[in-house]
Scaffold this motif. Sequence first.
Motif, short mmCIF file in Angstrom:
data_model
loop_
_atom_site.label_atom_id
_atom_site.label_comp_id
_atom_site.label_asym_id
_atom_site.label_seq_id
_atom_site.Cartn_x
_atom_site.Cartn_y
_atom_site.Cartn_z
N HIS A 70 0.86 -1.19 0.00
CA HIS A 70 0.00 0.00 0.00
C HIS A 70 0.89 1.23 0.00
O HIS A 70 1.61 1.49 0.96
CB HIS A 70 -0.95 0.00 1.19
CG HIS A 70 -1.83 1.21 1.20
ND1 HIS A 70 -2.69 1.51 0.16
CD2 HIS A 70 -1.97 2.22 2.10
CE1 HIS A 70 -3.32 2.64 0.43
NE2 HIS A 70 -2.90 3.10 1.58
N HIS A 72 1.60 5.38 -1.68
CA HIS A 72 1.26 6.57 -2.46
C HIS A 72 2.56 7.28 -2.77
O HIS A 72 3.39 7.49 -1.87
CB HIS A 72 0.37 7.54 -1.68
CG HIS A 72 -0.86 6.91 -1.10
ND1 HIS A 72 -2.03 6.77 -1.81
CD2 HIS A 72 -1.11 6.40 0.13
CE1 HIS A 72 -2.94 6.19 -1.04
NE2 HIS A 72 -2.41 5.95 0.14
N HIS A 213 -8.78 2.11 0.17
CA HIS A 213 -8.62 2.26 1.62
C HIS A 213 -9.91 1.77 2.27
O HIS A 213 -10.99 2.22 1.88
CB HIS A 213 -8.45 3.73 2.01
CG HIS A 213 -7.20 4.36 1.51
ND1 HIS A 213 -7.18 5.24 0.46
CD2 HIS A 213 -5.92 4.25 1.94
CE1 HIS A 213 -5.94 5.66 0.26
NE2 HIS A 213 -5.16 5.07 1.15
N HIS A 250 -5.31 -1.11 5.15
CA HIS A 250 -5.54 -0.77 6.57
C HIS A 250 -6.39 -1.80 7.30
O HIS A 250 -5.87 -2.57 8.09
CB HIS A 250 -6.10 0.64 6.75
CG HIS A 250 -5.24 1.70 6.17
ND1 HIS A 250 -3.94 1.87 6.61
CD2 HIS A 250 -5.43 2.61 5.19
CE1 HIS A 250 -3.38 2.86 5.93
NE2 HIS A 250 -4.26 3.32 5.06
N ASP A 301 2.30 2.92 3.27
CA ASP A 301 1.20 3.88 3.05
C ASP A 301 1.70 5.07 2.26
O ASP A 301 1.70 5.02 1.04
CB ASP A 301 0.52 4.28 4.36
CG ASP A 301 -0.83 4.95 4.11
OD1 ASP A 301 -1.21 5.11 2.94
OD2 ASP A 301 -1.51 5.30 5.09
ZN LIG Z 1 -3.12 5.14 1.90
#
Ligand SMILES: [Zn+2]
Length: 443
Positions: A70, A72, A213, A250, A301
């Motif tokens: 996960h 970004h 998410h 998550h 993340d």
């Molecule tokens: Zn995220």
Amino acid sequence: MSEPIIIKNGTVVTMNDPGDVLFDGAIVIEADRVTDVGSTADVLARHRLDGARVIDATGKAVLPGLIDLHYHTALGKGWSDHLPLWEYLDTCWYPIIRALDYDAAYWAALASYTESIKCGVTTVNDMYRQLTALADAAEEIGIRAVLSNDVADPEHNLDTLDDNKEAFQAKHGTANGRIEVYVGIEWLPLASEELLRDARRLADELGTGIHIHLNESLTEVENSKQRFGRRPTEVAYDTGILGRNCIAAHCVWLSDTEIALMRETGTQISHNPTSNAKLGNGIARLPEMLRAGINVGIGHDAAECNNSRDLFEVMKFASLMHRASRVDASLQQAGDVLRMATRNGARALGHQTGQLAPGSKADVILVDLQSPMFTPLMPGNAEHLFSHLVFAANGSCVDTTIIDGKIVMEDRQLTTVDEQKVLREANAAFRRVLDRMVVPSSA
Ligand SMILES: [Zn+2]
């Protein structure tokens, strides 16, 4: 075609099904594949050295590259670090990504991927905007990237499913298949049930996966109960979002019913303990998810909510958080955590990576064991090595990173881009976007 690569005299951590560790091992890479794995003596007896690039891995461990499930691309690390999730999103993250242009996304992606490659990450599952820029950056630097848009309902002024479809048509399968495009859904608070159903329909039509998410914070759970009358995973189940090709990030506040829905649908979960801790979102029920047989990988993340892209650090959190909160040191042993960062991530994405076996994709890292991080190290003891990798090491132990059979970092120097230029341009892009971004007055 590039020359074959033979890596010899190393400690080869295969992460294969039996979990073999070869203490004087070698691997052979031809084109984008690992073609042989064995003892150095056996491998050298089977292969001619002339015409091959030979890497002596004496004093090094040879591992499959790490998979950041996960991710970004990040532009504004360390900006507004004092805020909880929802306030942070409204005043910082969304305004920044609304002000992105191709150039800012391109340099931010190159800077993000640079740090990841230097920490031994060979695959990123990256949800962001301006996917053409991200794909161009991934192609250039050489990382394996699964990209998805930040799709939300139109009033939020983020991406649409049409943007995502366009990116799929332009970039899916490019760079020898190293770049893929999934359908990305930001999160339920910015989505209607109709949008969720449409996202699943689009993913099925394109034959691709979904990245979302889900159940990140208690505020999200409350929002879901108010707007939809049920919990986030129940909404995702009813709208068809869940499934084997869905990566749900998550999943912190899962009820027993939600865990059962994840299991029933074979949904893949990315556990992101460092981000969950930093944003004050809580501790996911990892032991229960694993006990239910759900496939769980790990992710950092975003650098905005971590603030490092070092997956070694995330591995450590993925063990320590659960041991601390359950008062139980038997949880999350080092070898199991390493498997989450390699095999489980690969399985989640349907990739032939995450292990060193004949036929697997050649995503390989070399870790320097001749450092205080790995001292003392009992020769021939795999458990001791796993402990150091998860509890003692950080990303600076990675010496060489190979992705799709190509050396993209050697002696900690990137071979594909000028790192100093990337950092300069990413700094400039951050300042340009800050000047342009509009923070809503109500926020
Ligand atoms: Zn995220």
